[in-house]
Design an enzyme around this catalytic site. Structure first.
Site: not given
Lengths: 205, 306
Positions: B56, B86, B159, B161, B211, B213
């Site tokens: 992000h 992320d 900051g 992250s 898949l 389903v």
């Protein structure tokens, strides 16, 4: 590393004795108007350092750890770095151990001691979370700061940030509006005190 | 201080210095990532030329700038991204980053940890805390599913992250991000983060299986467990199978109860999602089902979700 079984007990005891040691040199600073901040007995001769905004009205009363209250004289103010120097006419006050803040490192354990929200001599612990500088108005331009993740609140203003040896590495300040605590490093405080005490001697002579 | 107190204090000094050493060590692999309009974020040197960060904080594909701990600036390009977890991987134009050291032991609740970030050029920033929780799987609000995450009480400064959570030896335990859950910071554990980074380095994105389903969990009775030679108490009942899907092609039908994929038990929808990530995508994979009270293994070539 071989860790003794009672490491946590020893840790708790040493944090506690450290706090007792530092508290001796901690004072409450009131301005006779509102709120209260903290201060540190910095030099012999009753020299106390606090935050300038704590004594905004220019008047100050200090209460020492032995619960004696004294009228203090404001002898210098540096609003751009939020510092003020007070003097009380009392001999033999217990002077704090001032550490050299040049050598501090991010990650070191620190304690902040003050009177957050009016709670006398409360301690919060954390680490040095960052070192840097912030710009200030006036000729100084900028000032070095120590950031900590120890929780600070109004009432911590003017109180000491101490290392694990009980040495004061800074004066906590500018708590308002940010979760980042900031302290003015003790070497900056020392320079300020040296300038002022120097001037004071000249005046006396 | 008395003699005893000062000898006790020795431990405190040692711990304090050890933590500063841990910060210094891990800071060598913690870089500044400038890839968004707001203030920069942080990243971790996955290798000498690859930086792992939070997806992000990467708002542009080029004109990405990395500042190494020594202050040198290097341009980087996007090597791969996975919004579900992320995480994003950036490739430096010239190598020069100091590869991060990964913790050999997984995080434990209560363990002392440090969160690191380098959102500006004033040097490393850190906060201290403990591992508060190890949990998962969780559905992230960006549509992915994270098998496991850590939570700490270390303050996530702006900051942080993309920066590392490290142990007291400065080894990386995980990647911090505030982009997975609203209003809080989570840590992606290093085994998971490194696995995703490895996939991003090879393929540019994380392959998530398809898949075709819809399912709901149902109880597996003790008798059925015996029949299946499995101990799980639930499986996934297929309530619809899409036309032309990998599931239909392989012969899965409504009413089958999926109990395992590639040998791994599948007891709830989250486990189904995690079982369909990575190597199984595009490969013939055995799926064990319960049909009419009998165990049956079908081979499904799992498709890739666009």
């Amino acid at each position: 590393m071989v860790v003794p079984l009672d490491t946590t007990t020893i840790l708790a005891q040493s944090l506690s004795s450290l706090t007792q040691w530092v508290k001796r040199s901690l004072v409450v600073v009131r301005n006779g108007w509102q709120g209260a901040g903290a201060g540190v007995i910095w030099r012999p001769g009753g020299i106390i350092v606090t935050n300038n905004h704590v004594i905004a009205g220019g008047k100050a009363w200090v209460t020492t750890a032995d619960e004696q209250e004294y009228r203090a004289k404001v002898i210098a103010q540096a609003p751009e770095i939020d510092l003020a120097i007070l003097k009380v006419e009392v001999e033999n006050l217990p002077v704090a151990m001032i550490a050299d803040s040049h050598g501090v490192k991010v990650g070191q354990i620190v304690l902040a001691i003050g009177h957050p929200w009016g709670q006398p001599a409360a301690v919060t612990a954390g680490i040095i979370s960052g070192l840097g500088s912030v710009s200030t108005p006036g000729p100084r331009g900028s000032v070095e700061v120590i950031r900590t993740d120890a929780q600070l609140a109004p009432g911590n203003s003017g109180g000491p940030l101490v290392n694990v040896s009980g040495g004061v590495i800074g004066i906590n300040t500018m708590v308002v509006g940010s979760d980042l605590g900031v302290a003015i490093p003790s070497h900056v405080v020392n320079n300020f005190v040296n300038e002022v005490i120097g001037n004071l001697v000249e005046v006396l002579v | 201080m008395t003699a005893t107190q000062s000898s006790n204090n020795h431990i405190l000094t040692e711990i304090s210095n050890a933590m500063a050493d841990a910060v210094e060590k891990a800071s060598a692999a913690t870089v500044l990532v400038d890839a968004r309009r707001r203030f920069p974020a942080s990243g971790i040197a996955y290798s000498a030329d690859l930086i792992l960060t939070a997806d992000h904080v990467v708002e542009r594909d080029d004109d990405i700038n990395i500042v190494l701990p020594d202050g040198s600036e290097i341009s980087a390009s996007l090597a791969g991204r996975d919004s579900g977890s992320d995480l994003a991987l950036l490739r430096l134009q010239q190598s020069g980053a100091a590869q991060a050291e990964v913790a050999s032991q997984q995080a434990r609740i209560g363990q002392l940890v440090l969160s690191l970030g380098r959102p500006n050029t004033n040097g490393i920033q850190a906060s201290l805390g403990v591992v508060s929780a190890i949990a998962g799987p969780v559905r992230s609000w960006r549509g992915g599913l994270l098998e496991q995450y850590l939570r700490t009480d270390a303050i996530p400064y702006p900051g942080f992250s993309g920066g590392p959570l490290v142990n007291t030896s400065g080894q990386i335990l995980g990647v911090n991000t505030s982009g997975l859950a609203r209003g809080t910071s989570l840590t992606i554990p290093v085994p998971l983060a490194w696995q995703i980074a490895d996939t991003l380095a090879k393929h540019g994105h994380v392959r998530r299986g398809y898949l075709g389903v819809r399912s709901q969990p149902v109880t597996i009775s003790p008798g059925q467990q015996k029949e299946l030679h499995r101990e799980q108490t639930s499986g996934l009942l297929l309530v619809s199978v899409e036309d032309g899907s990998p599931a239909e092609t392989s012969g899965l039908i409504v009413g089958d109860i999926i109990v395992a994929i590639a040998g791994q038990a599948v007891a709830d929808p989250d486990e189904l999602l995690t079982s369909l990530v990575g190597k199984v995508v595009g490969s013939p994979t055995p799926i064990e089902v319960l049909r009419g009270g009998k165990g049956l293994t079908l081979t499904v070539t799992i498709g890739e979700r666009p």
